[in-house]
Design a protein around this motif. Sequence first.
Motif, short mmCIF file in Angstrom:
data_model
loop_
_atom_site.label_atom_id
_atom_site.label_comp_id
_atom_site.label_asym_id
_atom_site.label_seq_id
_atom_site.Cartn_x
_atom_site.Cartn_y
_atom_site.Cartn_z
N GLN A 1 12.12 10.70 -13.49
CA GLN A 1 10.50 9.74 -13.46
C GLN A 1 11.78 8.15 -13.74
OE1 GLN A 1 8.26 10.93 -16.30
NE2 GLN A 1 6.71 11.76 -13.97
N LEU A 2 12.62 8.77 -14.70
CA LEU A 2 13.50 7.84 -15.25
C LEU A 2 13.98 6.75 -14.83
CD1 LEU A 2 14.11 5.67 -17.76
CD2 LEU A 2 15.76 7.44 -18.12
N VAL A 3 15.02 8.16 -13.74
CA VAL A 3 15.82 7.35 -12.04
C VAL A 3 14.36 6.46 -11.27
CG1 VAL A 3 16.97 8.02 -10.23
CG2 VAL A 3 17.89 9.08 -12.27
N VAL B 1 0.66 -1.49 -0.13
CA VAL B 1 -0.01 0.01 0.51
C VAL B 1 0.80 1.61 -0.18
CG1 VAL B 1 0.06 0.24 2.99
CG2 VAL B 1 -1.82 0.69 1.16
N LEU B 2 1.83 1.51 0.71
CA LEU B 2 3.12 2.26 0.47
C LEU B 2 3.60 2.25 -0.84
CD1 LEU B 2 4.78 1.98 4.33
CD2 LEU B 2 2.39 3.12 3.82
N PHE B 3 3.62 1.40 -1.71
CA PHE B 3 4.39 1.71 -2.39
C PHE B 3 2.74 2.22 -3.54
CE2 PHE B 3 5.91 -3.15 -2.69
CZ PHE B 3 6.80 -2.18 -2.12
N ALA B 4 1.69 2.63 -3.74
CA ALA B 4 0.69 2.78 -4.48
C ALA B 4 1.20 4.84 -3.31
CB ALA B 4 0.11 2.56 -4.37
N PHE B 5 0.72 4.77 -2.38
CA PHE B 5 0.98 6.31 -1.76
C PHE B 5 2.40 7.01 -1.94
CE2 PHE B 5 -2.33 5.27 0.84
CZ PHE B 5 -3.25 6.53 0.49
N GLY B 6 3.78 5.87 -2.49
CA GLY B 6 4.83 7.06 -2.58
C GLY B 6 4.91 7.14 -3.48
N ALA B 7 4.53 6.30 -4.66
CA ALA B 7 4.26 7.25 -6.23
C ALA B 7 3.72 7.51 -6.71
CB ALA B 7 3.84 5.60 -7.39
N LEU C 1 7.07 16.26 -8.78
CA LEU C 1 7.51 16.42 -9.51
C LEU C 1 6.84 16.86 -11.03
CD1 LEU C 1 9.32 12.91 -10.76
CD2 LEU C 1 10.49 14.77 -9.51
N ALA C 2 5.48 17.04 -11.28
CA ALA C 2 4.50 17.67 -11.42
C ALA C 2 4.74 19.00 -12.15
CB ALA C 2 3.48 17.94 -10.71
#
Length: 520
Positions: free
Chosen positions: A317-319, A294-300, A307-308
């Motif tokens: 984003q590439l990194v 669930v933290l992957f989703a929030f972090g992403a 970065l917007a």
Amino acid sequence: MKRFLPLGFALLKFISGYFLISKAYELQRDEYLYLNHGQHLAWGYLEVPPLIAAQGWATLALGGAEGWVKFWPFLWGAATVYLVVRLAGRLGGGWFAQTLAGICYLCTAFARLNLLFQPNSFEVFGFMACLYWLVCFFQDERPRYLYLLGLGLGLGLLNKYTTLFFIAALGGALVLTPARRLLTNRHFWGAAGLALLLWLPNLGWQISHGFPFLHHMALLKESQLVHVEATDFWKAQLLMCFPALLIWVPGLLAVLLARQFRPYRAVGLVAVLGVGLLAVLHGKDYYALGYYPVLFAFGAVWWEQRLARFRWKQLVQLVLLVVPLACHLAFLPLVYPLRSPAAMAALRPKYESLGVYRWEDGQQHQLPQDYADMLGWREMANKTWAAYRSLPDSVRLHTLIHCANYGQASAINYYNRHRALPAANSLNGSFLYWYPPLDQCRAMIIVDDEPDDELAPHFAAYRRVSTVTDPFAREQGTYITLGIRPDSAVLNLITREWQTALASWEGETKMARARETVER
């Protein structure tokens, strides 16, 4: 494109699993046990609740091939990454956030976890599903999401008892946040009732059998958890999801502190309380894995929002996408059993410091424990079959196959499932419930890594016929011994050991019942 990303990641996760295990390896020790559970359907077992047994039954009904065995962890892994990517989308994430969240799941410890037919894969899926539905409720406040949460908790309790810790963490998170308003929602209690209703048959089984779950936890504490040090536990928390460290740490901080994620603060607190509770109780490090997806989703999503308007947005984003993939490739031999046992043993100096070659006994070995537990079983089963075939026809039907542990008995049963071989038995784990009567026993095949030579005088003939020779197998050196015409003394000894073992799990009342069964 965003609509198809969750399904794309799910299909990739499911299909790729079939190409990531070398044919040099067999099934893992515990996988054989859960297949054996499928041959003895019940509402509970000494090791686990019944959900894994239902999957084992279905696997055997479909022929029991290894591809069907692996179908279940691949399925639950695919379902989990689907929810991770979907959650990133529900939180407002675009293609980048969803892709990053999916890559994080594919490139962390779940890659290894979802290769084995164990309750762990469904546990991670269940935790993720519950938190996903909790987020859905916070967004839409539709009662159906609460009932789906209750469904997830109920099935989780039928899968693994560590769900109780998740429920404790969930309760604490609700009480400590504004989400405590749920405690006055009748649908919330309806969902709790649904979870309890689903768990009730297994709870009744636990009660009627003297709560063997408590004894199982005591055994784990004495034999395995005693080796779990606090520093090792927290080190493992960093290593298991290290490729996604730049995502899940900001994700945790964001869901706890960021204004845009304030409605979901309870979700982050579930992770904090759940992992903290396991640390206090000296739980195994991988017990905490279900709290990370669930933290992957929030972090992403957090990264995408930050970065917007950043000038070097595309480069960053590439990194962020490449770092998890690069780390994953660096640890590839430890994630997938693609290299031969000899090649893995040669890599030990390189990876030993990470602790992956340390077994549950606290010692370093030539292979990671899971790898060593995927070797030698077919050899053992074939040699047991050969020993059985060497017996006279008049004796075969009255032969007892007695194994020292559940892995040996389960593997022998699996590989000989299409042969006319009596079921292998053990006084270890749930095999206590399936041990046969001994009154007609005329021969014994004893499978044991520490055979007792003092038994020899109690047989008319007693000889060691073979041994497991695979140098990399955890069962290397296990002997297969053939005993003809055992006397009453050795049969009574086994009966007493069975009674004592059963009593240790279920108490004196069950021991008395066992005596009555033997007498009848």
